[in-house]
Motif scaffolding. Structure first.
Motif, short mmCIF file in Angstrom:
data_model
loop_
_atom_site.label_atom_id
_atom_site.label_comp_id
_atom_site.label_asym_id
_atom_site.label_seq_id
_atom_site.Cartn_x
_atom_site.Cartn_y
_atom_site.Cartn_z
N TYR A 75 51.84 37.93 64.17
CA TYR A 75 52.31 38.62 62.96
C TYR A 75 51.11 39.05 62.13
N GLU A 76 51.23 40.21 61.50
CA GLU A 76 50.21 40.63 60.54
C GLU A 76 50.86 41.40 59.40
N ASP A 77 50.28 41.25 58.24
CA ASP A 77 50.75 41.93 57.03
C ASP A 77 49.52 42.39 56.26
N SER A 78 49.36 43.72 56.17
CA SER A 78 48.28 44.32 55.39
C SER A 78 48.92 44.99 54.19
N ARG A 79 48.48 44.64 53.00
CA ARG A 79 49.08 45.24 51.81
C ARG A 79 48.02 45.50 50.75
N MET A 80 48.08 46.68 50.16
CA MET A 80 47.17 47.00 49.07
C MET A 80 47.64 46.30 47.81
N VAL A 81 46.70 45.71 47.11
CA VAL A 81 47.02 44.99 45.88
C VAL A 81 46.03 45.39 44.79
N THR A 82 46.48 45.28 43.56
CA THR A 82 45.62 45.50 42.40
C THR A 82 45.47 44.18 41.67
N LEU A 83 44.26 43.66 41.65
CA LEU A 83 44.01 42.37 41.03
C LEU A 83 43.88 42.55 39.52
N THR A 84 44.63 41.77 38.78
CA THR A 84 44.68 41.93 37.33
C THR A 84 43.81 40.92 36.59
N ALA A 85 43.56 39.77 37.20
CA ALA A 85 42.74 38.74 36.55
C ALA A 85 41.26 39.09 36.71
N PRO A 86 40.45 38.83 35.70
CA PRO A 86 39.02 39.12 35.81
C PRO A 86 38.34 38.15 36.75
N TYR A 87 37.19 38.58 37.29
CA TYR A 87 36.40 37.65 38.11
C TYR A 87 35.54 36.79 37.20
N ILE A 88 35.73 35.48 37.31
CA ILE A 88 34.89 34.51 36.61
C ILE A 88 34.51 33.45 37.65
N ALA A 89 33.21 33.19 37.79
CA ALA A 89 32.75 32.25 38.81
C ALA A 89 33.47 30.91 38.67
N GLY A 90 33.93 30.40 39.81
CA GLY A 90 34.64 29.12 39.82
C GLY A 90 36.14 29.24 39.66
N PHE A 91 36.60 30.48 39.40
CA PHE A 91 38.04 30.69 39.17
C PHE A 91 38.57 31.83 40.04
N LEU A 92 37.96 32.01 41.21
CA LEU A 92 38.36 33.08 42.12
C LEU A 92 39.84 33.00 42.47
N ALA A 93 40.35 31.80 42.58
CA ALA A 93 41.74 31.62 43.01
C ALA A 93 42.73 32.30 42.08
N PHE A 94 42.41 32.39 40.79
CA PHE A 94 43.34 33.02 39.86
C PHE A 94 43.44 34.52 40.11
N ARG A 95 42.44 35.10 40.76
CA ARG A 95 42.50 36.51 41.14
C ARG A 95 43.25 36.70 42.45
N GLU A 96 42.95 35.82 43.43
CA GLU A 96 43.37 36.11 44.80
C GLU A 96 44.64 35.39 45.23
N THR A 97 44.93 34.23 44.67
CA THR A 97 46.09 33.47 45.14
C THR A 97 47.42 34.23 45.00
N PRO A 98 47.69 34.92 43.88
CA PRO A 98 49.01 35.55 43.74
C PRO A 98 49.37 36.49 44.88
N CYS A 99 48.44 37.34 45.31
CA CYS A 99 48.78 38.30 46.37
C CYS A 99 48.88 37.62 47.73
N LEU A 100 48.08 36.60 47.98
CA LEU A 100 48.16 35.88 49.24
C LEU A 100 49.45 35.05 49.30
N LEU A 101 49.81 34.46 48.18
CA LEU A 101 51.06 33.70 48.11
C LEU A 101 52.26 34.62 48.31
N GLU A 102 52.19 35.82 47.74
CA GLU A 102 53.28 36.78 47.91
C GLU A 102 53.48 37.16 49.37
N ALA A 103 52.37 37.31 50.10
CA ALA A 103 52.46 37.65 51.52
C ALA A 103 53.13 36.52 52.31
N LEU A 104 52.78 35.28 51.99
CA LEU A 104 53.39 34.14 52.67
C LEU A 104 54.87 34.02 52.32
#
Length: 252
Positions: A75-104
């Motif tokens: 299975y594969e799922d490729s989806r374009m996403v727009t990240l809304t949270a800013p990048y701050i070192a040590g907090f990458l997950a707040f940017r990336e987790t929502p779209c990865l969780l949505e795919a799962l």
């Protein structure tokens, strides 16, 4: 974002991380984890994000599910996403987790029989500033076992690219060899793994959720045909290819 606004956001995220950190399970919880051959493990997931060149907001979020132990694409799922949270070192997950969780969650809703039994994440788990990296964040919110596999060393909690560290890397003689990533506190937060005989540069494995470090290490090695474990390698390749096809003049 103003300095004061960023400081407030950091405080909020630190509080959320501390709360979610309490939910991390760093022990084996699944039947398939209880034997080195992983009987009953049939589906291994991999996730990654690839960004449009010169754009740190628009990205392709990629989920793949491979068969185990054959590591063939299910299975594969490729989806374009727009990240809304800013990048701050040590907090990458707040940017990336929502779209990865949505795919799962989309996969669980539409084809639950293909939901991975464990997810390998391109990033860190407990090997993190506050012991709660992307793999932990995704694991806790999805409820799935997760393993963090980072390509580069995060210099954190006293672990640095020191002469000793380089010497330890040189001591890894063959695929499967590893050494612990020990924090200044004495706590082992992960392991550096020589993932194949042909690759001398290690990957950095740490617990995300619902798995022990030894099991995470063994699973990661068993998924490696090359340096990077196949679920993450496939996710990376396919997200980059998606951008090349759909954004040919801007793909990185």
């Amino acid at each position: 974002m103003s300095i004061s606004s960023q400081e407030e956001l950091v405080k909020q995220w630190e509080s959320e991380q501390a709360s979610l950190r309490q939910q991390v399970v760093d022990e084996d919880t699944e039947d398939w984890q209880r034997s080195p051959e992983f009987p009953g493990l049939e589906r291994v997931g991999g996730v990654d994000l690839s960004f449009i060149k010169g754009d740190d907001v628009n990205a392709c979020a990629q989920l793949v599910v491979l068969s185990y132990p054959d590591l063939e694409l299910l299975y594969e799922d490729s989806r374009m996403v727009t990240l809304t949270a800013p990048y701050i070192a040590g907090f990458l997950a707040f940017r990336e987790t929502p779209c990865l969780l949505e795919a799962l969650q989309h996969l669980e809703k539409t084809q639950p029989n293909l939901l991975p039994q464990v997810v390998l994440v391109d990033g860190n788990g407990l090997f993190h500033y506050r012991e709660f990296g992307l793999a932990c964040h995704l694991g806790v919110l999805s409820g799935l076992p997760c393993v963090g596999v980072a390509k580069n060393l995060l210099q954190v909690q006293g672990v640095t690219k020191s002469e000793e560290h380089q010497s330890q890397i040189a001591s890894l003689q063959r695929g499967g060899d590893s050494f612990p990533l020990t924090a200044a506190s004495g706590r082992v937060l992960g392991k550096a793994l020589r993932s194949s005989d042909s690759s001398t540069k290690p990957v950095y494995v740490s617990v995300g959720h619902k798995i022990s470090l030894d099991t995470a290490l063994h699973l990661t090695h068993s998924c490696c045909r090359y340096r990077v474990p196949e679920p993450i390698r496939q996710a990376d390749m396919r997200s980059r290819e998606y951008l090349r096809v759909h954004f040919p003049t801007t793909a990185d």
